[in-house]
Structure formats: C-alpha cells, structure tokens
Design a protein around this motif. Structure first.
Motif, mmCIF file in Angstrom:
data_model
loop_
_atom_site.group_PDB
_atom_site.id
_atom_site.type_symbol
_atom_site.label_atom_id
_atom_site.label_comp_id
_atom_site.label_asym_id
_atom_site.label_seq_id
_atom_site.Cartn_x
_atom_site.Cartn_y
_atom_site.Cartn_z
ATOM 1 N N SER A 158 11.448 0.185 14.139
ATOM 2 C CA SER A 158 10.479 1.275 14.331
ATOM 3 C C SER A 158 9.042 0.755 14.362
ATOM 4 N N ALA A 159 8.829 -0.491 13.906
ATOM 5 C CA ALA A 159 7.487 -1.074 13.725
ATOM 6 C C ALA A 159 6.637 -0.235 12.752
ATOM 7 N N LEU A 160 7.309 0.501 11.870
ATOM 8 C CA LEU A 160 6.582 1.278 10.861
ATOM 9 C C LEU A 160 6.446 0.520 9.539
ATOM 10 N N ILE A 161 7.374 -0.406 9.304
ATOM 11 C CA ILE A 161 7.247 -1.269 8.121
ATOM 12 C C ILE A 161 7.448 -2.719 8.553
ATOM 13 N N GLY A 162 6.819 -3.625 7.822
ATOM 14 C CA GLY A 162 6.890 -5.057 8.143
ATOM 15 C C GLY A 162 6.136 -5.839 7.087
ATOM 16 N N GLU A 163 5.825 -7.072 7.404
ATOM 17 C CA GLU A 163 5.122 -7.913 6.428
ATOM 18 C C GLU A 163 3.620 -7.643 6.512
ATOM 19 N N SER B 291 0.842 -1.202 0.000
ATOM 20 C CA SER B 291 0.000 0.000 0.000
ATOM 21 C C SER B 291 0.877 1.252 0.000
ATOM 22 N N ALA B 292 0.271 2.358 -0.424
ATOM 23 C CA ALA B 292 1.022 3.614 -0.525
ATOM 24 C C ALA B 292 1.475 4.102 0.854
ATOM 25 N N ASP B 293 0.787 3.661 1.931
ATOM 26 C CA ASP B 293 1.214 4.036 3.290
ATOM 27 C C ASP B 293 2.653 3.616 3.561
ATOM 28 N N ALA C 246 19.469 -12.741 16.143
ATOM 29 C CA ALA C 246 19.092 -14.097 16.539
ATOM 30 C C ALA C 246 17.570 -14.224 16.546
ATOM 31 N N VAL C 247 17.120 -15.453 16.728
ATOM 32 C CA VAL C 247 15.692 -15.733 16.535
ATOM 33 C C VAL C 247 14.793 -14.918 17.463
ATOM 34 N N ASP C 248 15.212 -14.700 18.728
ATOM 35 C CA ASP C 248 14.337 -13.952 19.643
ATOM 36 C C ASP C 248 14.124 -12.517 19.170
ATOM 37 N N GLU C 249 15.158 -11.916 18.579
ATOM 38 C CA GLU C 249 15.001 -10.563 18.034
ATOM 39 C C GLU C 249 14.035 -10.577 16.843
ATOM 40 N N MET C 250 14.118 -11.661 16.077
ATOM 41 C CA MET C 250 13.246 -11.753 14.894
ATOM 42 C C MET C 250 11.795 -11.869 15.328
ATOM 43 N N THR C 251 11.522 -12.795 16.263
ATOM 44 C CA THR C 251 10.118 -13.018 16.646
ATOM 45 C C THR C 251 9.583 -11.811 17.422
ATOM 46 N N LEU C 252 10.437 -11.175 18.236
ATOM 47 C CA LEU C 252 9.979 -9.999 18.987
ATOM 48 C C LEU C 252 9.623 -8.849 18.035
ATOM 49 N N SER C 253 10.466 -8.642 17.013
ATOM 50 C CA SER C 253 10.165 -7.532 16.097
ATOM 51 C C SER C 253 8.889 -7.826 15.307
ATOM 52 N N ALA C 254 8.658 -9.088 14.974
ATOM 53 C CA ALA C 254 7.409 -9.446 14.265
ATOM 54 C C ALA C 254 6.206 -9.171 15.168
ATOM 55 N N TRP C 255 6.355 -9.457 16.464
ATOM 56 C CA TRP C 255 5.262 -9.231 17.421
ATOM 57 C C TRP C 255 4.990 -7.740 17.595
ATOM 58 N N LYS C 256 6.067 -6.948 17.725
ATOM 59 C CA LYS C 256 5.893 -5.493 17.881
ATOM 60 C C LYS C 256 5.190 -4.903 16.656
ATOM 61 N N TRP C 257 5.522 -5.424 15.508
ATOM 62 C CA TRP C 257 4.900 -4.968 14.255
ATOM 63 C C TRP C 257 3.405 -5.289 14.266
ATOM 64 N N GLU C 258 3.054 -6.509 14.662
ATOM 65 C CA GLU C 258 1.632 -6.896 14.712
ATOM 66 C C GLU C 258 0.881 -5.995 15.708
ATOM 67 N N LEU C 259 1.513 -5.725 16.849
ATOM 68 C CA LEU C 259 0.874 -4.860 17.858
ATOM 69 C C LEU C 259 0.702 -3.437 17.314
ATOM 70 N N ALA C 260 1.708 -2.943 16.600
ATOM 71 C CA ALA C 260 1.637 -1.591 16.037
ATOM 72 C C ALA C 260 0.537 -1.510 14.974
ATOM 73 N N LEU C 261 0.415 -2.564 14.170
ATOM 74 C CA LEU C 261 -0.647 -2.595 13.151
ATOM 75 C C LEU C 261 -2.011 -2.516 13.814
ATOM 76 N N ALA C 262 -2.175 -3.277 14.904
ATOM 77 C CA ALA C 262 -3.455 -3.288 15.620
ATOM 78 C C ALA C 262 -3.735 -1.907 16.206
ATOM 79 N N ASP C 263 -2.717 -1.264 16.727
ATOM 80 C CA ASP C 263 -2.851 0.082 17.295
ATOM 81 C C ASP C 263 -3.339 1.078 16.253
ATOM 82 N N ARG C 264 -2.729 0.973 15.059
ATOM 83 C CA ARG C 264 -3.080 1.919 13.994
ATOM 84 C C ARG C 264 -4.514 1.722 13.507
ATOM 85 N N LYS C 265 -5.022 0.481 13.644
ATOM 86 C CA LYS C 265 -6.399 0.214 13.178
ATOM 87 C C LYS C 265 -7.438 0.739 14.179
ATOM 88 N N LYS C 266 -7.000 1.035 15.414
ATOM 89 C CA LYS C 266 -7.962 1.451 16.464
ATOM 90 C C LYS C 266 -8.592 2.792 16.134
#
Ligand code: UFG
Length: 341
Positions: A187-192, A37-39, A321-341
């Motif tokens: 930054s949790a501003l970009i992700g999958e 998306s353009a966002d 390492a893997v914990d950084e990967m999974t944590l950043s994916a989680w922060k991204w999902e949480l940020a996406l949910a926040d933006r939808k509120k």
C-alpha cells in the motif's frame, strides 16, 4: 487472541500488526514513538480497517509497565520489538543501549511472570552469529563474540529469555533471528522511517535516488565475494512479519518443541551490495550515483541464512524476490515524498 506488540509503530512492528489483524488477532500496541510517529497507527488503520489499542509509554519504566500489565492481564501473547537498533550509535552510547534494550525486556518478562502471560516472540538478529565460520549459517551455529553493544544486547536478551523459560515454566518463547529486512507494505502506507541520515543500505539507496542524499557510499569492494562487495540475506519485511504471526500461532497451538525455540528468518540467498543496487536501478529506472569506498568498521564480509529449520518447522518460506523488495522500497520513498508536498 489478544497480542501485545511492543514497538508496534516501528518498521517491522507496524507490518506485523497489519498481518496479525489480517488473521483476526486483537492487537495492543505499546510504543514510546522514540523512533516512529503516531501517523503510523493511522496508516495501520487505513490498511487493515481495524484500530489497534495504542498506549504510548516507555517500557523501561518498571512502574508504568507493571501498571499496564495490571490493566491488560488478559493478554495471550507478546511480540517484543521495542528496542534501539543502530549498530554505530550503540558503540558511541553503550549504556543507553543496555538500559533500553535489556531493562524493557526484564520488565516485560516480569509482567509475563506476574500476570501469567504464556507466550513471547522476541526480535533477535543474525548479528548474534558475528562472521560465521560456515555459510549458510544455521540456528545451531556458534554464537560469536558480539561486534557491537547492540549485537551484545541481542545475545544477552536471548540468554535472559532462555534462563526465564527454565525458571518460570509458565513462559514459552520463540526468538526470531532476522537477517536484513527491507522493503515496505504494498500500500506504501507503512515502511521504514529512518531518523536523519540512514545507516542501512535500502533507505540510503532510495534517498539518494530521490535526491535527498547526493551519493551512496558502497562500503568495501575488496571482500572475498563475487564482486568484492559485502553479502547479506535481504528479506522482504512483509515475509518477515508473516513469520511472527506463525510463531505466535505455533505457541498458542502448543506445537513448540522446546520452551524456547530459535529460528533464522532470511531467504537463504546472499546478495552483494552491487546486486541490490542493480536490482534497484532495474525496477526504478533510476541510475544511482554511487562510489566504492573503504570498508565500514564492524561490518562482516558475508552472511546468509540456512532457512531449512524455519521452512520445515514453521511451514514458512520467504516468498518475495529482490526486485519486489527494492521496488516496494522505492514506491514507499515516492509516497513519502508525495505526502510531504
Ligand atoms: N552499506 C553500504 N552503504 C550504505 C549502507 C550500507 O554499502 O550506505 C552496506 C553495508 O556495508 C553492508 C550492507 O550494505 O555491507 C548492508 O548494510 P546495512 O547497514 O543495511 O545492514 P547490516 O547488515 O549492517 O545491519 C543489519 C541490521 C542490524 C543488524 C545486522 C546484523 O541493520 O540491525 O544487520 O548483521 F545487527
């Protein structure tokens, strides 16, 4: 340098644009926004403070692509991400995959030839190896019969590029064979941003944890692996993005050892699906609702990268390492949910 990033609004593309801009490169993005998306462009600007040039059109359109290159003939190099990438969808609609992934590459190579653009970095995949006979898999390992039309497009694309660098000596290329990119920018501003039900493991995990999905299916628990679940080499998307900048710089500074080079981009560590789930539960504090089910058709049992060649030649090593990967994916999902509120 002025770098064209096709698919620059996509998952790996957007992270790469940020890293390119950080290193002072000027970026032009071409993306048809079919899976983004353009966002994303706005968020790239928020992270890097620099606005990339953005043109929205479909690179399978020969006339539009030729016209683009006419207007941007001073491009120094291209990183070509724009492609379809869902294995299952490619089985259901192979012609769509062949047209999209192959036609766009041909149009880009023609643009390079006509406008004397010398450098191409191509998004390839460890899928070209199929189930390797020997692990970790090396760049010199045999290319096996593709498991899907998607995988075949990556094999054919590499072959098209290999033929092109021979026929048109002005063109040099590097194909980067990705293992499993996961995670998101700090930054949790970009992700999958998966469209609809995710196919890939990490988005499915984070969407289950946040309650969008009821339950995660773990596909296969009878593989010949330490805990019976399939093994992959998961790599943080920012580590992967940084390798693209290095690949571009390598060609520009004429360090390439051949007209076309190929590198594995992975960590060199294989993790089972359950190990990834454990990591996610550890860093997020969320207990995942998952179930062991049948194998997913088309999945290989295990694959991970021999990274020695990329480490030595590119001077690059995946750091996270893997914990950084999974944590950043989680922060991204949480940020996406926040933006939808
Ligand atoms: N998995 C699950 N449940 C899910 C999703 C995935 O158990 O809901 C498992 C898969 O069965 C596999 C592992 O998690 O064992 C990783 O699966 P992904 O779909 O995340 O990734 P793949 O390894 O299948 O695919 C990735 C890329 C493809 C690429 C391929 C090459 O997404 O583009 O690697 O091996 F072609």
């Amino acid at each position: 340098m002025k770098i064209l990033v096709t698919g620059g609004a996509g998952y790996i593309g957007s992270h790469t644009v940020v890293e390119l801009q950080k290193q002072g490169h000027q970026v032009v993005i071409v993306d048809n926004l079919s899976n983004s998306s353009a966002d994303v462009i706005d968020n790239i600007v928020k992270i890097s403070g620099v606005a990339p040039v953005f043109e929205k059109f479909d690179l399978t359109d020969q006339a539009l692509t030729a016209d683009f290159f006419k207007r941007h003939s001073n491009i120094d190099g291209i990183i070509h991400f724009a492609a379809f990438k869902a294995v299952g969808e490619s089985v259901a609609n192979p012609l769509m995959y062949y047209r999209n992934n192959i036609q766009s590459l041909i149009n880009i190579l023609e643009g390079m030839k006509v406008n004397k653009i010398p450098y191409l970095v191509f998004s390839s995949s460890c899928t070209v190896y199929g189930q390797p006979d020997e692990l970790p898999v090396k760049e010199t390992s045999p290319i096996k019969e593709a498991f899907s039309p998607y995988g075949f497009t990556k094999q054919v694309s590499e072959a098209i590029i290999r033929d092109s660098v021979v026929a048109y000596p002005g063109i040099k290329a590097i194909a980067l064979r990705y293992f499993n990119p996961i995670g998101a920018h700090d930054s949790a501003l970009i992700g999958e941003l998966p469209l609809g039900v995710p196919n890939n493991l990490l988005p499915f995990i984070t969407q289950t944890a946040i309650g969008i999905r009821q339950e995660l299916n773990v596909f296969g628990s009878d593989y010949n692996t330490p805990d019976g679940t399939a093994v992959r080499d998961y790599i943080h998307v920012v580590d992967l993005a940084q390798a693209h900048v290095i690949a571009v710089d390598r060609m520009i500074s004429r360090k390439s050892k051949a007209p076309m080079e190929v590198f594995n981009l992975g960590t060199g560590n294989g993790l089972t699906v359950l190990e990834v789930i454990n990591s996610f539960e550890r860093v997020s504090g969320v207990k995942l609702n998952y179930r062991l089910v049948e194998r997913r058709p088309g999945d290989v049992e295990k694959v991970w990268a021999d990274t020695a060649y990329a480490n030595e030649e590119l001077g690059w090593k995946a750091k996270k390492a893997v914990d950084e990967m999974t944590l950043s994916a989680w922060k991204w999902e949480l940020a996406l949910a926040d933006r939808k509120k």
